[in-house]
Scaffold this active site. Structure first.
Site, short mmCIF file in Angstrom:
data_model
loop_
_atom_site.label_atom_id
_atom_site.label_comp_id
_atom_site.label_asym_id
_atom_site.label_seq_id
_atom_site.Cartn_x
_atom_site.Cartn_y
_atom_site.Cartn_z
N CYS B 12 0.89 -1.22 0.11
CA CYS B 12 0.07 0.15 -0.17
C CYS B 12 0.91 1.31 -0.06
O CYS B 12 1.95 1.19 0.18
CB CYS B 12 -0.84 -0.24 1.37
SG CYS B 12 0.02 0.35 3.01
N HIS B 36 5.40 -4.91 8.45
CA HIS B 36 5.06 -6.25 8.79
C HIS B 36 5.61 -7.00 7.52
O HIS B 36 4.70 -7.87 6.77
CB HIS B 36 3.66 -6.41 8.92
CG HIS B 36 3.27 -6.13 10.54
ND1 HIS B 36 2.06 -5.99 10.79
CD2 HIS B 36 4.01 -5.99 11.58
CE1 HIS B 36 2.01 -5.69 12.19
NE2 HIS B 36 3.11 -5.68 12.60
N HIS B 70 3.27 1.87 11.49
CA HIS B 70 2.14 1.92 12.35
C HIS B 70 2.18 3.02 13.44
O HIS B 70 1.10 3.03 14.10
CB HIS B 70 2.23 0.66 13.16
CG HIS B 70 2.47 -0.57 12.17
ND1 HIS B 70 3.90 -1.21 12.17
CD2 HIS B 70 1.72 -1.35 11.34
CE1 HIS B 70 3.87 -1.98 11.24
NE2 HIS B 70 2.77 -2.28 10.92
N CYS B 92 2.47 6.01 8.43
CA CYS B 92 1.58 6.26 7.20
C CYS B 92 0.73 7.60 7.77
O CYS B 92 0.39 7.43 8.70
CB CYS B 92 0.83 5.09 7.35
SG CYS B 92 -0.54 5.11 5.96
N GLU B 122 -0.24 -0.14 15.77
CA GLU B 122 -1.08 0.94 15.36
C GLU B 122 -2.03 1.56 16.28
O GLU B 122 -2.25 2.56 16.50
CB GLU B 122 -1.80 0.78 14.04
CG GLU B 122 -2.68 1.84 13.62
CD GLU B 122 -3.41 1.42 12.26
OE1 GLU B 122 -3.04 0.61 11.25
OE2 GLU B 122 -4.64 1.89 12.02
N CYS B 187 -8.78 2.30 5.73
CA CYS B 187 -8.03 2.48 4.32
C CYS B 187 -8.50 1.54 3.34
O CYS B 187 -8.87 0.28 3.58
CB CYS B 187 -6.32 2.03 4.72
SG CYS B 187 -5.37 2.50 3.53
N SER B 215 -0.85 -16.14 2.66
CA SER B 215 -1.38 -14.91 2.78
C SER B 215 -2.80 -14.70 2.47
O SER B 215 -3.30 -15.15 1.14
CB SER B 215 -0.59 -14.13 2.05
OG SER B 215 -1.41 -12.75 1.76
N ASN B 217 -4.86 -12.49 2.09
CA ASN B 217 -5.29 -11.40 1.06
C ASN B 217 -4.73 -11.87 -0.39
O ASN B 217 -5.48 -11.50 -1.31
CB ASN B 217 -4.98 -9.87 1.54
CG ASN B 217 -3.49 -9.65 0.91
OD1 ASN B 217 -3.45 -9.06 -0.11
ND2 ASN B 217 -2.37 -9.52 1.91
N SER B 259 1.60 -7.98 1.07
CA SER B 259 3.08 -8.30 1.47
C SER B 259 4.13 -8.35 0.55
O SER B 259 5.00 -8.97 1.11
CB SER B 259 2.64 -9.34 2.47
OG SER B 259 1.75 -9.06 3.48
#
Lengths: 275, 275
Positions: B12, B36, B70, B92, B122, B187, B215, B217, B259
């Site tokens: 991102c 991460h 974070h 961020c 975060e 986000c 993963s 995602n 990632s």
């Protein structure tokens, strides 16, 4: 027959308050109908000579003018004050709140969204306090045609609207905007009457629901009472009472729709106590 | 073979930005893992000598210390600045926003509700900016045990949380409180990668999804691509490419999980272009 009144019934706080105010100003006039109940407006006229103006232009110097429960638009109030009339504000405090919220949020550069009926006097009044971007929606789909000036939205709702639809609307806004400032201005009065009727109807032998046979909130009360008490009757006034209903019963519960004046309820109570 | 990248893929905005910042400060250290992703942290160590501090106490005078994406708790940042270390903030901007909201809303006497994981760095950072009543919830039922100090609530969400659950939580609060100030701090990056993969997979003959096979995602991206393009393959790196997949095809689309570092993607692109 023993009578027990629901812990909440009939007129809401704001309406009761406005009637008390009107009763304390004999020979005054209201700006628009004080409340949405013709019986009660007639009674105030007959017993207290409280008249009715529908147009600002009709107000004369030294008149005592009562602002209706729904409030009036900001500029009408200003004009009234400039007329050397004595202005008595019977706007429901639960309606004054969204008026002041809209004013403040406008000043802080929020786009304003009002959930309500654009033609309702309450909404007309609340909307008039916006000094910048303001929109009124009745339902979720109305949002489709709206373009907000800011990405910060403040929302209020007409006091008598349904919470579920308000949540649908604000959820949509939350997903599309950085900040949504949600003010819960929906009044609980209707739900309080319903909850109280539900409780009372569990305790009594017979329930009398007083209100208009066409009034949706009265019919709703009747249907809630029937769930717990098969001997639940909907009447408009004492003349519809039937002595046979009360045979072999001891306690009678009473509730009334949001448009039922206290004096109609009192007449029914008096009549039942004689049985 | 022609290659077309999805309009949004991989890291991102905030992660890419943090990596660029780290690359521009050779011999610096990060306070906590920068992002991460262990592969990328190793690469920054090998190529730019970017080290890692896990404890504030380890930081020495004149060190250059990079704050992780974070963010870190307010007092840690303060302590770091007092150490005569050079502090570079790679938090961020989408995380800085809720930090500042929480700070401002606390000052304005709102109770603060953070929707997120109390143990996530975060959330620890965001929470630290509250100077008054603050609560963290992971799910709707967590609200049951919370007593808010004020009837005005301001809410923020951890940037990677699901919007649906956030709405459930704020709806509950709206029904119970006078004002709920909802900040949409979630986000869109994950959804942007998914939308872009959906679009691209409709246009190409074969889709390559690059990311960890464990993963969630990345697997989600693979499943979205399969809906539109039967020739969709999930690989972890260039070594897993199979030339047979590309026979009789012209255009290959590429996307990558959140990632997946750019250099792994670049190696795959270079390899496919040779086919």
């Amino acid at each position: 027959m023993k009578v027990k009144l629901a812990s909440s019934y009939g007129f809401c706080f704001g309406v009761k308050r406005a009637i008390k105010i009107a009763e304390s100003y004999e020979n005054s006039s209201t700006m628009g109908p004080l409340i949405h109940n013709q019986n009660e407006i007639n009674r105030l006229k007959n017993d207290y000579n409280v008249g009715l103006y529908n147009e600002l232009g009709d107000v004369k110097e030294n008149d005592t003018v009562i602002i209706r429960t729904h409030g009036i638009p900001k500029n009408d109030l200003k004009e009234l004050k400039q007329k050397d009339a004595k202005v008595i504000n019977a706007t429901c405090p639960f309606v004054t709140t969204p008026q002041q919220i809209v004013k403040k949020m406008s000043q802080e550069q929020y786009s304003i969204l009002i959930f309500g009926d654009e033609e309702h006097p309450e909404v007309k009044g609340v909307k008039s306090y916006a000094t910048d971007d303001v929109h009124v929606v009745q339902q979720l789909s109305d949002l489709n045609t709206i373009h907000f000036k800011y990405d910060k939205i403040a929302t209020v709702a007409q006091t008598t609207k349904k919470k579920e639809i308000y949540l649908d609307i604000v959820n949509h806004l939350i997903l599309k905007n950085k900040e949504v400032r949600v003010f819960n201005t929906i009044c609980d009065a209707t739900f309080e009457n319903q909850d109280a009727a539900r409780e009372l109807s569990k305790e009594v032998d017979i329930m009398i629901v007083i209100g208009g046979k066409n009034s949706s909130n009265t019919k709703q009360l009747h249907s809630i009472c029937l769930e717990n008490c098969a001997n639940s009757y909907l009447i408009e006034n004492k003349n519809e009472l039937d002595n046979n209903w009360f045979t072999n019963h001891e306690i009678c519960g009473i509730t009334a729709g949001a448009s039922t004046p206290d004096w109609i309820i009192q007449e029914v109570v008096d009549e039942i106590q004689k049985i």
